[in-house]
Design an enzyme around this catalytic site. Structure first.
Site, PDB file in Angstrom:
ATOM      1  N   GLY A 135       1.843   8.763  -0.576  1.00  0.00           N
ATOM      2  CA  GLY A 135       1.737  10.085  -1.188  1.00  0.00           C
ATOM      3  C   GLY A 135       0.949  11.045  -0.331  1.00  0.00           C
ATOM      4  O   GLY A 135       0.425  10.682   0.733  1.00  0.00           O
ATOM      5  N   LYS A 190       9.086  11.076   5.890  1.00  0.00           N
ATOM      6  CA  LYS A 190       8.439  12.401   5.939  1.00  0.00           C
ATOM      7  C   LYS A 190       7.750  12.626   7.281  1.00  0.00           C
ATOM      8  O   LYS A 190       7.593  13.770   7.725  1.00  0.00           O
ATOM      9  CB  LYS A 190       7.468  12.568   4.769  1.00  0.00           C
ATOM     10  CG  LYS A 190       6.312  11.567   4.715  1.00  0.00           C
ATOM     11  CD  LYS A 190       5.101  12.001   5.523  1.00  0.00           C
ATOM     12  CE  LYS A 190       4.024  10.945   5.512  1.00  0.00           C
ATOM     13  NZ  LYS A 190       2.845  11.339   6.311  1.00  0.00           N
TER      14      LYS A 190
END
Length: 330
Positions: A135, A190
């Site tokens: 995260g 990401k």
């Protein structure tokens, strides 16, 4: 609870500090006696965190036996390309019932394995109690107590709920998910998109370009994730969109900084040689492109980043090629 954190980089230190603040007995495994002495005596980790103070109860060790003795939870905060070797060194010191939580983000180059698969291959007896923590989270902000939210992926729902309670503090909110594949892929992919966004910013292409890369990058991440069995909704959460936005816009993002310097004309070799920590997006780019080919998932941004870091094109031409692709529906 006695907890071992394997890896004394910035993120491993931040997690160890956070857990020690909950009065857990936390040991952190570091490479050098000098680093261990700094943590144990001065309560700092100068190489990775400067003079930021660490919790005084945190204890550093330089051997797996010392770090793992009596522990029930082992947090793996090491670069993903080295996890397999680290697990082999840890295995003799793990005990029945140990829970393994991976805090790294990447895909193994060569095997194209996610870290859950690496754990299952190297330590199969602990595969059922594996979890992934991912995260939007910069280590320096977690240590300072700034509000941070992440997600913990664990196939065992009950264990995931227990672990989210273990990790959560007043400033560190942990959600849980049973989509381990999606959480792992979101955290890994990401980094590739952060390289692309950094290159765009380094070229001076502005906010419009960055927003387009983030949006289309998320589409690519979801596309590969669904092809590999992950849930599309996971990529709209903290390990997908959340971490993507942070890594593509935050100045503390290592992968974005590498992209910025590539966009500014530096060579990848000189950039990596100047860094203390690993930019996981570089090896992950190669693995992600291979996975996309294997699963028939179109990932033009990923392929473009791969071409740049391997010297097949320059960043300006790469962006131009992306913009000139054939038009289609969104």
């Amino acid at each position: 609870m006695r907890i071992a954190v394997i890896g004394g980089g910035s993120w491993g230190s931040a997690i160890a500090h956070s857990l020690a603040s909950k009065d857990y007995d936390v040991r952190i495994l570091v490479r050098s006696p000098e680093q261990a002495e700094a943590i144990n005596s001065r309560h700092t980790n100068p190489r990775y965190l400067g003079e930021t103070p660490l919790h005084p109860a945190l204890k550093a060790h330089t051997t797996p036996a010392g770090a793992l003795e009596g522990t029930s939870l082992c947090i793996l905060a090491v670069p993903c390309q080295h996890l397999r070797g680290v697990l082999r060194s840890l295995r003799p010191h793990l005990s029945p019932g140990h829970v393994l939580v991976n805090a790294g983000k990447g895909i193994e180059r060569g095997s194209l394995s996610l870290m859950s698969a690496v754990v299952a291959e190297e330590t199969p007896e602990y595969a059922a109690s594996y979890a992934i923590l991912s995260g939007p989270s910069f280590a320096s902000e977690l240590i300072r107590g700034l509000p941070t939210a992440v997600v913990l992926g664990c196939a065992d729902r009950e264990l995931g709920e227990t672990l989210r309670e273990t990790f959560s503090t007043a400033g560190f909110r942990v959600y849980s998910s049973t989509d381990v594949c999606g959480v792992e892929l979101g955290g890994a992919l990401k980094n590739v998109m952060a390289l692309a966004a950094g290159m765009s910013d380094g070229l001076g292409f502005g906010h419009n370009s960055r927003a387009a890369l983030i949006t289309r990058g998320l589409a690519e991440m979801s596309r590969l994730g669904e092809a590999m069995g992950a849930r599309a909704s996971t990529f709209m959460g903290l390990s997908g969109m959340g971490d993507l936005v942070l890594s593509c816009t935050g100045d503390l993002s290592r992968n974005r900084r590498v992209g910025l310097r590539l966009g500014g004309g530096e060579s990848l070799e000189s950039i990596l040689a100047s860094m203390h920590e690993v930019a996981e997006g570089v090896p992950t780019t190669e693995a992600a492109c291979a996975l996309a080919l294997r699963h028939g998932a179109a990932m033009p941004i990923c392929e473009t980043v791969h071409a740049v870091i391997h010297g097949k094109t320059d960043p300006a031409l790469a962006v131009s090629n992306l913009m000139s692709r054939s038009l289609k529906e969104e």
